[in-house]
Design a protein around this motif. Structure first.
Motif, mmCIF file in Angstrom:
data_model
loop_
_atom_site.group_PDB
_atom_site.id
_atom_site.type_symbol
_atom_site.label_atom_id
_atom_site.label_comp_id
_atom_site.label_asym_id
_atom_site.label_seq_id
_atom_site.Cartn_x
_atom_site.Cartn_y
_atom_site.Cartn_z
ATOM 1 N N HIS A 223 39.745 42.921 42.064
ATOM 2 C CA HIS A 223 39.088 43.562 40.914
ATOM 3 C C HIS A 223 39.194 42.647 39.708
ATOM 4 O O HIS A 223 40.221 42.012 39.480
ATOM 5 C CB HIS A 223 39.733 44.905 40.581
ATOM 6 N N GLN A 224 38.112 42.594 38.930
ATOM 7 C CA GLN A 224 38.101 41.808 37.700
ATOM 8 C C GLN A 224 37.322 42.549 36.632
ATOM 9 O O GLN A 224 36.141 42.849 36.801
ATOM 10 C CB GLN A 224 37.489 40.422 37.933
ATOM 11 N N ASP A 225 37.991 42.844 35.512
ATOM 12 C CA ASP A 225 37.312 43.465 34.386
ATOM 13 C C ASP A 225 36.418 42.445 33.692
ATOM 14 O O ASP A 225 36.785 41.262 33.564
ATOM 15 C CB ASP A 225 38.336 44.002 33.381
ATOM 16 N N SER A 226 35.261 42.896 33.228
ATOM 17 C CA SER A 226 34.340 42.051 32.454
ATOM 18 C C SER A 226 34.107 40.703 33.132
ATOM 19 O O SER A 226 34.188 39.646 32.493
ATOM 20 C CB SER A 226 34.877 41.846 31.031
ATOM 21 N N ALA A 227 33.840 40.746 34.422
ATOM 22 C CA ALA A 227 33.653 39.512 35.194
ATOM 23 C C ALA A 227 32.385 38.779 34.809
ATOM 24 O O ALA A 227 32.348 37.540 34.797
ATOM 25 C CB ALA A 227 33.640 39.838 36.688
ATOM 26 N N PHE A 228 31.322 39.511 34.483
ATOM 27 C CA PHE A 228 30.039 38.916 34.130
ATOM 28 C C PHE A 228 29.547 39.512 32.818
ATOM 29 O O PHE A 228 29.719 40.697 32.566
ATOM 30 C CB PHE A 228 28.981 39.163 35.217
ATOM 31 N N GLU A 229 28.908 38.673 32.003
ATOM 32 C CA GLU A 229 28.353 39.143 30.743
ATOM 33 C C GLU A 229 26.832 39.179 30.809
ATOM 34 O O GLU A 229 26.205 38.302 31.408
ATOM 35 C CB GLU A 229 28.780 38.234 29.587
ATOM 36 N N SER A 230 26.252 40.186 30.221
ATOM 37 C CA SER A 230 24.796 40.301 30.113
ATOM 38 C C SER A 230 24.444 40.268 28.636
ATOM 39 O O SER A 230 24.697 41.217 27.902
ATOM 40 C CB SER A 230 24.321 41.613 30.748
ATOM 41 N N ASN A 231 23.869 39.139 28.210
ATOM 42 C CA ASN A 231 23.516 38.987 26.802
ATOM 43 C C ASN A 231 22.440 37.904 26.690
ATOM 44 O O ASN A 231 22.730 36.745 26.454
ATOM 45 C CB ASN A 231 24.741 38.608 25.972
ATOM 46 N N GLY A 232 21.206 38.288 26.895
ATOM 47 C CA GLY A 232 20.128 37.308 26.956
ATOM 48 C C GLY A 232 19.933 36.798 28.376
ATOM 49 O O GLY A 232 18.830 36.791 28.915
ATOM 50 N N VAL A 233 21.024 36.334 28.979
ATOM 51 C CA VAL A 233 21.037 35.956 30.397
ATOM 52 C C VAL A 233 21.778 37.064 31.138
ATOM 53 O O VAL A 233 22.930 37.361 30.817
ATOM 54 C CB VAL A 233 21.724 34.602 30.615
#
Length: 243
Positions: free
Chosen positions: A90-100
């Motif tokens: 498990h990983q919190d905030s593994a990927f960011e969505s911000n434009g990409v």
């Protein structure tokens, strides 16, 4: 037994086998949001085991943009007939969505034999943006190994595909495309096999207007790079790690 009853028995057996196969196929975890992702795949290296991955989106605090936020990531290996996974990550905030943003999540069960006794598997994450003039499309590969009840990443965010560029919407502009493949080397470092990464790069430049628009394509020679394990993970050279 008559021929008719034999045929009926065979048909029943075939139906039962098909039903059993269908029952054995893994089912992706349920998702609650439109931006969530969930995938599942049988692991051929270990019959009876399947891999499940799930990315759960949460909007960034204070953001007015519905697609701006982060993904928590869950990964598990499940044994047929068991409700509780035999190994997890498990990983919190593994990927960011911000434009990409995260566009696709897939599982890679190729023969990543990092040691004679350990077979890794991959998770491929594809990210894209929505820009027509400055497009970006990239895929990252992360490899995991099982250690008891834990899944551990040993290769993180290797950029295996990237397409991007800039153009004026009519003709003029430049684009580039990079593709990478991964092979197991015969050499090893700290007990783990070295990885041979082959890179191919293509560039396209366009000039002119209307029917006079012309493309110039350049293809570089394939380049091989050795990735070595440092005791914790494979070390990526500059430019090999995804966003």
């Amino acid at each position: 037994m008559t021929l008719k009853s034999a045929r009926i028995g065979c048909a029943a057996l075939c139906v039962a086998l098909m039903a059993g196969q269908a029952f054995a196929e893994c089912t992706p975890s349920a998702v609650s949001g439109d931006l969530d992702f969930a995938v599942c795949k049988d692991w051929p290296a270990y019959p009876g085991q399947s891999i499940s991955a799930k990315a759960t989106f949460a909007r960034a605090a204070g953001s007015d943009v519905e697609t701006s936020g982060f993904y928590d990531f869950d990964l598990s290996v499940v044994q047929d007939g068991q409700a509780v996974p035999i190994a997890t990550f498990h990983q919190d905030s593994a990927f960011e969505s911000n434009g990409v943003a995260l566009h696709e999540l897939t599982l890679d069960t190729a023969r990543y034999s990092v040691t004679p006794d350990i077979r890794a598997f991959g998770v491929r994450t594809r990210f894209t943006n929505s820009s027509r003039l400055n497009p970006l499309d990239e895929t990252q590969l992360t490899l995991y190994v099982r250690e008891g009840q834990t899944l551990r990443p040993v290769l993180q965010q290797l950029l295996v595909y990237q397409y991007g560029g800039e153009w004026d919407g009519n003709c003029e502009g430049e684009r580039s495309e990079i593709t990478r493949t991964v092979e197991i080397a015969k050499t090893s470092s700290h007990g783990y096999a070295d990885l041979v990464v082959k890179t191919r790069e293509t560039g396209t430049s366009s000039v002119g207007r209307g029917d006079a628009c012309k493309d110039k394509i350049t293809e570089s020679k394939p380049v091989s790079t050795i990735l070595r394990y440092d005791g914790k993970s494979y070390v990526l050279p500059q430019g090999f790690k995804g966003l």
